[in-house]
Design a protein around this motif. Structure first.
Motif, mmCIF file in Angstrom:
data_model
loop_
_atom_site.group_PDB
_atom_site.id
_atom_site.type_symbol
_atom_site.label_atom_id
_atom_site.label_comp_id
_atom_site.label_asym_id
_atom_site.label_seq_id
_atom_site.Cartn_x
_atom_site.Cartn_y
_atom_site.Cartn_z
ATOM 1 N N SER A 161 14.727 -17.463 29.345
ATOM 2 C CA SER A 161 13.841 -18.700 28.857
ATOM 3 C C SER A 161 14.412 -19.783 29.257
ATOM 4 N N SER A 162 15.645 -20.114 29.812
ATOM 5 C CA SER A 162 16.325 -21.369 30.151
ATOM 6 C C SER A 162 16.015 -21.504 31.550
ATOM 7 N N THR A 163 15.427 -20.674 32.424
ATOM 8 C CA THR A 163 15.288 -20.658 33.890
ATOM 9 C C THR A 163 14.005 -21.171 34.161
ATOM 10 N N PRO A 164 13.759 -21.784 35.492
ATOM 11 C CA PRO A 164 12.338 -21.969 35.931
ATOM 12 C C PRO A 164 11.432 -20.812 35.805
ATOM 13 N N ALA A 165 12.061 -19.514 35.999
ATOM 14 C CA ALA A 165 11.388 -18.380 36.172
ATOM 15 C C ALA A 165 10.415 -18.256 34.816
ATOM 16 N N TRP A 166 10.739 -18.705 33.761
ATOM 17 C CA TRP A 166 10.201 -18.642 32.470
ATOM 18 C C TRP A 166 8.580 -18.915 32.380
ATOM 19 N N ALA A 167 8.335 -19.927 33.238
ATOM 20 C CA ALA A 167 7.056 -20.722 33.229
ATOM 21 C C ALA A 167 6.066 -19.289 33.562
ATOM 22 N N ARG A 168 6.183 -18.458 34.547
ATOM 23 C CA ARG A 168 5.666 -17.032 34.544
ATOM 24 C C ARG A 168 6.070 -15.993 33.694
ATOM 25 N N LEU A 169 7.366 -16.040 33.537
ATOM 26 C CA LEU A 169 7.750 -14.808 32.697
ATOM 27 C C LEU A 169 7.435 -14.814 31.317
ATOM 28 N N GLY A 170 7.473 -16.118 30.849
ATOM 29 C CA GLY A 170 6.900 -16.261 29.639
ATOM 30 C C GLY A 170 5.373 -15.810 29.235
ATOM 31 N N GLU A 171 4.792 -15.724 30.167
ATOM 32 C CA GLU A 171 3.215 -15.171 30.193
ATOM 33 C C GLU A 171 3.207 -13.478 30.037
ATOM 34 N N LEU A 172 4.274 -13.031 30.952
ATOM 35 C CA LEU A 172 4.280 -11.535 30.876
ATOM 36 C C LEU A 172 4.912 -10.989 29.707
ATOM 37 N N ILE A 173 6.214 -11.425 29.439
ATOM 38 C CA ILE A 173 6.895 -10.855 28.259
ATOM 39 C C ILE A 173 6.211 -10.895 26.909
ATOM 40 N N GLY A 174 6.166 -9.804 26.346
ATOM 41 C CA GLY A 174 5.197 -9.845 25.074
ATOM 42 C C GLY A 174 3.689 -9.837 25.215
ATOM 43 N N ILE B 11 17.625 -9.743 10.622
ATOM 44 C CA ILE B 11 17.777 -10.618 11.708
ATOM 45 C C ILE B 11 16.461 -9.926 12.725
ATOM 46 N N ASP B 12 16.699 -8.929 13.303
ATOM 47 C CA ASP B 12 15.749 -8.294 14.072
ATOM 48 C C ASP B 12 14.239 -8.515 13.723
ATOM 49 N N VAL B 13 14.132 -8.211 12.486
ATOM 50 C CA VAL B 13 12.448 -8.711 11.860
ATOM 51 C C VAL B 13 12.133 -10.161 12.136
ATOM 52 N N ASP B 14 13.253 -10.842 11.923
ATOM 53 C CA ASP B 14 12.700 -12.295 11.975
ATOM 54 C C ASP B 14 12.646 -12.758 13.445
ATOM 55 N N PHE B 15 13.426 -11.996 14.431
ATOM 56 C CA PHE B 15 13.357 -12.403 15.712
ATOM 57 C C PHE B 15 11.988 -11.889 16.207
ATOM 58 N N SER B 16 11.530 -10.760 16.167
ATOM 59 C CA SER B 16 10.318 -10.406 16.058
ATOM 60 C C SER B 16 9.029 -11.329 15.571
ATOM 61 N N ILE B 17 9.229 -12.237 14.905
ATOM 62 C CA ILE B 17 8.197 -12.825 14.088
ATOM 63 C C ILE B 17 8.325 -14.434 14.426
ATOM 64 N N GLU B 18 9.561 -14.748 14.602
ATOM 65 C CA GLU B 18 9.605 -16.338 14.877
ATOM 66 C C GLU B 18 9.197 -16.738 16.340
ATOM 67 N N PRO B 19 8.627 -17.700 16.348
ATOM 68 C CA PRO B 19 7.968 -18.199 17.737
ATOM 69 C C PRO B 19 9.340 -18.699 18.832
ATOM 70 N N GLU B 20 10.298 -19.261 18.042
ATOM 71 C CA GLU B 20 11.483 -19.661 19.052
ATOM 72 C C GLU B 20 12.380 -18.723 19.640
ATOM 73 N N MET B 21 12.863 -18.949 20.867
ATOM 74 C CA MET B 21 13.776 -17.951 21.504
ATOM 75 C C MET B 21 14.970 -17.968 20.728
ATOM 76 N N PRO B 22 15.663 -16.841 20.263
ATOM 77 C CA PRO B 22 17.161 -16.913 19.918
ATOM 78 C C PRO B 22 18.004 -17.247 21.065
ATOM 79 N N LEU B 23 19.173 -17.887 20.631
ATOM 80 C CA LEU B 23 20.174 -17.869 21.722
ATOM 81 C C LEU B 23 20.909 -16.461 21.945
ATOM 82 N N VAL B 24 21.656 -16.394 23.219
ATOM 83 C CA VAL B 24 22.232 -15.299 23.553
ATOM 84 C C VAL B 24 23.098 -14.744 22.535
ATOM 85 N N ASP B 25 24.032 -15.781 21.905
ATOM 86 C CA ASP B 25 24.837 -15.681 20.917
ATOM 87 C C ASP B 25 24.181 -14.911 19.460
#
Lengths: 350, 350
Positions: free
Chosen positions: B272-285, B174-188
């Motif tokens: 990723s579900s908050t407005p901060a993501w607009a900028r965070l999404g550029e920084l993380i990764g 699952i972790d390998v898939d997380f690192s490859i898939e573009p969609e953000m996984p859910l907290v659960d």
């Protein structure tokens, strides 16, 4: 069904039960995990069931009657074999085996279909193969646990399976070193590598395991190990000859891959000490070797005596293996079981 | 020596015996193989012996007296841990762990010293790590065999170790898939992955194994599994928070690596579900994230509530774990053993 098919069917049934149960366990952990188990199962199918055949031959030849127990032990070796080839493909960065995508290849191709860039797709494939090989390796032990053997016999079988794993890891490491080091290894070093990497877990230890399960004497177990070592080395030496001179149908491999890769074999080690090496050294290991050059290499390997040397060496080993079967503590039934194994190897030389 | 040190010393002694024997077996198979075993041994040293500590805590807390037997079971989990991190490094293509070259790194560096080109040296390193991880994995089972437990207890321990391996393979995939898939996984989904990949083999199953070895009731074994699952998840969630906000000394890791890698954590999924993501999404990764940008990312993760969310979640899990210890069938001695484990996790949040 003849006897061989009957035995193979029992091993198939053990593996099928094992994979059915594993997939049932995997399902709640996600579709991807279930898919990986399905791929691992596919990777165990269609093989020659060679190692289970060795277990069964020793077991039945020594009077064993509980074919189901022997099928579990055989399946344990088959799963070890799967683990080793899956991780061998990781080490060799191969994505195809016998013309079909292997686990890395299936995962890579699937990721490419989903739009992943090649490098990421390959990485995903290799990661999945590392995990799948781990599962096969771990579970080869577990199949042994389920054979129903007594605690004492189980412990001895576990020691033998351990020896198989211990030896093949050593052989794999030596093989990696061969592929990297510029110096040509000696013929003896190649024989040691091939014995450790393949013969121990394919011949020596499955035969010993079958004998232990049948309650055979230590002497019989030892002789079977000797027979297995000798016939196993003969098999590997011939396999390398066929890897260059064989027909595609006989080996399932092309006869150009080993030459391009520059695989260190008995033939190559022998040839490297002859005058033919001046030219052969340019051809063997040439990544873009074409069929004309391959034919030239084959010709030189024959003319310099390397092919004959390897074939004679294999014949010697196979003959020595056969003579083990004549020892007085080998019952006639066991001799009848193992004689065809040795002659099959000899037949491959012709 | 206090009790914890005494127990760790017993586990160390088991591992030392195991490696001494293995090196003795490896020596006739070549210096390179001996060297690999030495590296594998070094990779098991200096750890916190966390999983053996869990085995021992459950075992002693439930009245177990044969500390040597518990040390073998603990060492089996430690070797499983070694196998998993060695192969995890292969999957992550890491050549360093905690600032020191890992097995791949040692082999690569050695090959470079001998004059091998970088790519070939790296390949040799990864190959050696695949083999070394296989050896550790296979032998974790064997250590279990040597605990001296009765056949029945041994079978149950083997089932638990199997469960540990089965779960962590699923989590790794699952972790390998997380690192490859573009969609953000859910907290659960992140919690499930972290539970499977790490909590099961680090908390749940070592505690259950200790309880089984002590001859505890099924109910006690089950409750320990529940406690382990909850405290294990809490630990992982906090570990991710410390991976961004911690101090180097506390985790042995830099606090920029996870941000650069874009590691999928509870904090990141929340953000990723908050407005901060607009900028965070550029920084993380961002692979070349600098310290100023990292500080900005940390600030945003705090301001958007992601850090507090993760810390509260961890606190909830740890509290729930603690409440399990209050159940009437948990003896006081066991409560005394496990209470510190839960409070240590809670202390990390502060």
């Amino acid at each position: 069904m003849d006897i061989a098919q009957e035995r193979a069917a029992l091993v198939d049934a053990v593996l099928e039960r094992f994979f059915t149960l594993s997939k049932k366990r995997a399902e709640p952990l996600g579709q991807h995990y279930l898919h990986l188990w399905g791929l691992l199962e596919r990777n165990t199918q269609g093989g020659k069931r060679f190692r289970p055949r060795m277990v069964m031959a020793a077991y039945c030849g020594l009077g064993g009657r509980d074919l189901d127990a022997a099928a579990y032990v055989g399946a344990a070796f088959e799963l070890l074999h799967t683990a080793l080839i899956v991780h061998d493909d990781v080490i060799d960065r191969d994505f195809v085996r016998r013309g079909i995508p292997n686990i890395s290849g299936s995962y890579r191709d699937h990721a490419v279909t989903l739009g992943a860039p090649e490098e990421i797709a390959e990485h995903r494939g290799v990661s999945a193969a590392v995990i799948a090989g781990d599962l096969a390796l771990f579970n080869s032990y577990r199949l042994l646990d389920r054979s129903g053997a007594s605690a004492e016999v189980r412990d001895r079988l576990a020691d033998v399976l351990d020896e198989a794993m211990f030896a093949s890891a050593a052989g794999e490491l030596i093989d990696v070193d061969f592929s990297i080091e510029p110096e040509m290894p000696l013929v003896d070093d190649i024989l040691t590598m091939e014995r450790l990497k393949t013969a121990v877990y394919s011949f020596e230890t499955p035969l010993q395991a079958g004998a232990i399960l049948a309650g055979a004497s230590d002497k019989a177990v030892e002789t079977l190990g000797d027979f297995g070592r000798e016939i196993g080395i003969a098999y590997q030496v011939i396999d390398d000859v066929l890897g260059v001179f064989g027909e595609w149908g006989a080996t399932g491999k092309t006869t150009i891959g080993d030459l391009r890769e520059g695989k260190r074999t008995v033939m190559v080690a022998f040839a490297s000490s002859t005058p033919a090496w001046a030219r052969l050294g340019e051809l063997i290991g040439k990544h873009d070797l074409d069929e004309t050059e391959a034919e030239e290499a084959r010709e030189l390997l024959a003319v310099c005596g390397a092919r004959a040397f390897a074939e004679n060496l294999a014949r010697d080993y196979a003959q020595r293996a056969l003579s083990r079967l004549a020892e007085p503590h080998i019952p006639a039934a066991l001799r009848d079981e193992l004689h065809p194994v040795a002659t099959e190897v000899l037949d491959r030389v012709k």
